[in-house]
Every structure is written in structure tokens, then in C-alpha cells.
Design a protein around this motif. Structure first.
Motif, PDB file in Angstrom:
ATOM      1  N   LEU A 106       0.816  -1.215   0.000  1.00 35.40           N
ATOM      2  CA  LEU A 106       0.000   0.000   0.000  1.00 35.40           C
ATOM      3  C   LEU A 106       0.848   1.263   0.000  1.00 35.40           C
ATOM      4  O   LEU A 106       0.455   2.283  -0.568  1.00 35.40           O
ATOM      5  N   PHE A 107       2.000   1.216   0.680  1.00 36.12           N
ATOM      6  CA  PHE A 107       2.965   2.321   0.597  1.00 36.12           C
ATOM      7  C   PHE A 107       4.298   1.820   1.124  1.00 36.12           C
ATOM      8  O   PHE A 107       4.395   0.771   1.762  1.00 36.12           O
ATOM      9  N   GLY A 108       5.340   2.584   0.837  1.00 35.40           N
ATOM     10  CA  GLY A 108       6.679   2.232   1.292  1.00 35.40           C
ATOM     11  C   GLY A 108       7.334   1.177   0.419  1.00 35.40           C
ATOM     12  O   GLY A 108       6.835   0.823  -0.662  1.00 35.40           O
ATOM     13  N   SER A 109       8.473   0.656   0.893  1.00 32.95           N
ATOM     14  CA  SER A 109       9.200  -0.373   0.139  1.00 32.95           C
ATOM     15  C   SER A 109       9.778  -1.405   1.099  1.00 32.95           C
ATOM     16  O   SER A 109      10.070  -1.111   2.262  1.00 32.95           O
ATOM     17  N   MET A 110       9.941  -2.623   0.586  1.00 36.27           N
ATOM     18  CA  MET A 110      10.511  -3.705   1.385  1.00 36.27           C
ATOM     19  C   MET A 110      11.284  -4.650   0.481  1.00 36.27           C
ATOM     20  O   MET A 110      11.080  -4.679  -0.738  1.00 36.27           O
ATOM     21  N   HIS A 111      12.174  -5.412   1.092  1.00 37.08           N
ATOM     22  CA  HIS A 111      12.849  -6.494   0.376  1.00 37.08           C
ATOM     23  C   HIS A 111      12.037  -7.765   0.598  1.00 37.08           C
ATOM     24  O   HIS A 111      11.705  -8.124   1.727  1.00 37.08           O
ATOM     25  N   LEU A 112      11.696  -8.414  -0.498  1.00 36.83           N
ATOM     26  CA  LEU A 112      10.937  -9.654  -0.456  1.00 36.83           C
ATOM     27  C   LEU A 112      11.809 -10.797  -0.941  1.00 36.83           C
ATOM     28  O   LEU A 112      12.371 -10.738  -2.032  1.00 36.83           O
TER      29      LEU A 112
ATOM     30  N   ASN B 138      13.809  -9.636  -4.458  1.00 34.48           N
ATOM     31  CA  ASN B 138      13.775  -8.281  -5.016  1.00 34.48           C
ATOM     32  C   ASN B 138      13.210  -7.284  -4.020  1.00 34.48           C
ATOM     33  O   ASN B 138      12.592  -7.652  -3.012  1.00 34.48           O
ATOM     34  N   VAL B 139      13.369  -6.010  -4.365  1.00 31.45           N
ATOM     35  CA  VAL B 139      12.720  -4.912  -3.632  1.00 31.45           C
ATOM     36  C   VAL B 139      11.382  -4.630  -4.306  1.00 31.45           C
ATOM     37  O   VAL B 139      11.295  -4.555  -5.533  1.00 31.45           O
ATOM     38  N   VAL B 140      10.327  -4.507  -3.510  1.00 31.57           N
ATOM     39  CA  VAL B 140       9.001  -4.177  -4.039  1.00 31.57           C
ATOM     40  C   VAL B 140       8.489  -2.936  -3.317  1.00 31.57           C
ATOM     41  O   VAL B 140       8.825  -2.680  -2.152  1.00 31.57           O
ATOM     42  N   ASP B 141       7.661  -2.169  -4.029  1.00 34.53           N
ATOM     43  CA  ASP B 141       7.041  -0.989  -3.426  1.00 34.53           C
ATOM     44  C   ASP B 141       5.594  -0.884  -3.893  1.00 34.53           C
ATOM     45  O   ASP B 141       5.074  -1.800  -4.539  1.00 34.53           O
TER      46      ASP B 141
END
Length: 319
Positions: free
Chosen positions: A193-199, A231-234
């Protein structure tokens, strides 16, 4: 001299007036004319009456659409259930269009801020709905029982056979981690929904020859898994869908910024049915030639030490 007799016509009835002289009553033609005039008058009155506008139906809220579609997609599902492609596309499209205001959260909430001076930042789970198929389950064991998680609706007997879905939002402060865990027999839709994370996600390896090994398990209980995503997802990413046997059924999250991810999953975890959430450690893999292969890792189930804060959210939808 005798006067001639006056006979009334078939359509005329003599009526005596004062003075004794007979006069003709209404003819059939007159009565018909009056009826026509009355109908015309009524029609004119109806035409002049004000027209009452019927209000247009109120469109469903985004959360109502999410609930209704989720319940349809997972209706009658059982462990291992995979929705058909058109149903996956329909639910993913609704998730792709969700905004923060639609789900009732904003980035200033305290759950996106670090509150503990030591240790990893706490993750908060905002619980909206679940309706397990086979029984009314207790909260997942990775959510602290000391918190205020509870079920927003308990099923009737008949509902347990048609509704099997759960959804909520994971809120992560920066640097927060949801450790590597599985989703036994489940299909899960995840939308940032917002921000970024490593998945990072895995699926269990199925081919000895492909991995270049002699076994898919080790003597100490570890099992070989192949990386699906790293990967990184946002929030610009489309909805991620994982399935019981593929798509990254085991995954972990690391928040690079404060972030929120909405999960729709079915059927929900059920400790009573032996489908509780399991957590895993990772060990690097080397093939029979002794060469490290970063596409694979050995995963071993470990005791659960992960806890989340839990908050039950008000429902902006009709169940």
C-alpha cells in the motif's frame, strides 16, 4: 279535441319538473361524453403532478468490493485450493486500485514508528476479517495472545462451508522483519500500500537432477527450497499472488522504509487442522560438486519466537 300522446324515446326518461312538464334526462351519449371529460381531466391532473426522482444507488466502498470479491473467489475453498485465472485477475485488480484512505490508515500512525529502543521494531497486524471454513479458529500463534486480536464475526454452521478467507494489513516500521514462514495449502494475495521492502520467497525444490544433489532433505530435517523472488518491491508493484505449491509460498519481508502490505488469504491458518504457520532458518546450498548454488537454500523449521502486535479494525463493509 284529444291531444296526441307524447312517448319518450328509448334513450330518454321523462322527469317531472316543477310545474308538471316532463323534460328529458341524460342521454347515453351525454353520459359517455362526461366519462371522457372525466378521464381527460384526470390525465391532465396526473401530468401536472411533480415527478419524484429515485436516488441513484450508492456504489459499494472499495473495502466492500474487496470483501464481496474475496468471499466469491474463496467460496467453498479447501486446503490446496487454487482460484481460476479469471478470479485471480478480478481480485488482483481490486487490490491494485486500493489507496490508503480506502482501508482507513495513514503513514502518520504510530504502528509505522519504532517504539522499542532495543531489538527489532515491532510489526503490527490490522485484522479486518476472517471466516474459516471448517471451524472458528483462534488467532494465529504468531500473534501475541496478550493483544486485542479477536474475530469480527463467527460463522454459522452453513457459512463454514462457503466462506474461507481472511484479510488484514501488516504494518512495518523501517527495518522491521517478518521472518521466513510458510502458507500451508493456501493462496495468498499481497499488495503493497505504501513504502518499500525487500521480499525473498521460496518454493520447495522438486527435482534432484535440476538442483544437482542426491537428496531433497538432510538427516537433520532440512529441506531444499528454490528461490522464487529476491527483489525490492514498493507500492507501484502489482499484487503478488502465491499458491500452495508455487509462486513463493514461503517468504520473508524486510522493511526498507515504513510500509504496509495488505494480505488476502484462503483458507486461513488453522492450528486445529494442522495448518499452523511454520518458521524456517536458511543455510547455503552446495551441489554434489561442492559448488555453491545461490538459487537454492536448505530450510529447516525452527521454534517460533516471532510476535506481532494485533489490532482489530472497524469494518467498513457489510458481512
Amino acid at each position: 279535441q284529444r291531444r296526441p300522446e307524447i312517448r319518450p324515446s328509448p334513450t330518454t326518461m321523462p322527469v317531472a319538473q316543477a310545474g308538471g312538464q316532463p323534460v328529458a334526462a341524460d342521454t347515453a351519449s351525454s353520459r359517455r361524453n362526461r366519462r371522457r371529460n372525466k378521464k381527460s381531466s384526470n390525465a391532465s391532473a396526473n401530468a401536472a403532478a411533480p415527478v419524484v426522482a429515485v436516488p441513484a444507488p450508492v456504489p459499494p466502498t472499495p473495502m466492500q468490493r474487496l470483501f464481496d470479491t474475496s468471499r466469491e473467489v474463496f467460496a467453498g475453498s479447501a486446503p490446496g485450493f487454487v482460484p481460476p485465472p479469471d478470479a485471480v485477475a478480478r481480485l488482483a485488480a481490486i487490490l491494485n486500485g486500493l489507496k490508503l484512505q480506502d482501508v482507513g490508515i495513514d503513514t502518520s500512525m504510530t504502528c509505522f514508528k519504532r517504539s522499542e529502543p532495543r531489538g527489532p521494531p515491532a510489526v503490527t497486524y490490522l485484522h479486518f476479517y476472517d471466516c474459516p471454513k471448517f471451524s472458528v479458529s483462534s488467532p494465529p500463534t504468531h500473534i501475541s495472545c496478550a493483544l486485542i486480536i479477536f474475530h469480527v464475526k463467527k460463522c454459522t454452521v452453513s457459512e463454514r462451508f462457503v466462506c474461507s478467507v481472511q484479510f488484514g494489513i501488516f504494518c512495518l516500521p523501517k527495518h522491521a522483519i517478518i521472518p521466513l514462514h510458510n502458507h500451508p495449502g493456501m493462496t495468498v494475495f499481497s499488495k503493497m500500500l505504501f513504502g518499500s521492502m525487500h521480499l525473498k520467497s521460496y518454493d520447495w525444490a522438486r527435482s534432484i537432477s535440476e538442483a544437482g544433489t542426491t537428496a531433497l532433505t538432510t538427516s537433520d530435517g532440512a529441506r531444499l527450497a528454490k528461490i522464487n523472488t529476491n527483489n525490492v518491491v514498493d507500492a507501484s508493484a502489482d499484487t503478488i499472488v502465491l499458491y500452495p505449491e508455487n509462486g513463493g509460498n514461503l517468504h520473508c519481508f524486510t522493511a526498507l522504509t515504513p510500509c504496509a502490505v495488505l494480505d488476502v488469504m484462503g483458507p486461513p491458518y488453522s492450528s486445529a487442522a494442522g495448518r499452523d504457520c511454520a518458521y524456517y532458518s536458511e543455510t547455503p546450498f552446495s551441489n554434489t560438486a561442492g559448488v555453491a548454488d545461490v538459487r537454492y537454500s536448505w530450510l529447516k523449521e525452527i521454534p517460533n519466537t516471532f510476535r506481532m502486535k494485533g489490532v482489530t479494525m472497524p469494518r467498513d463493509f457489510v458481512v
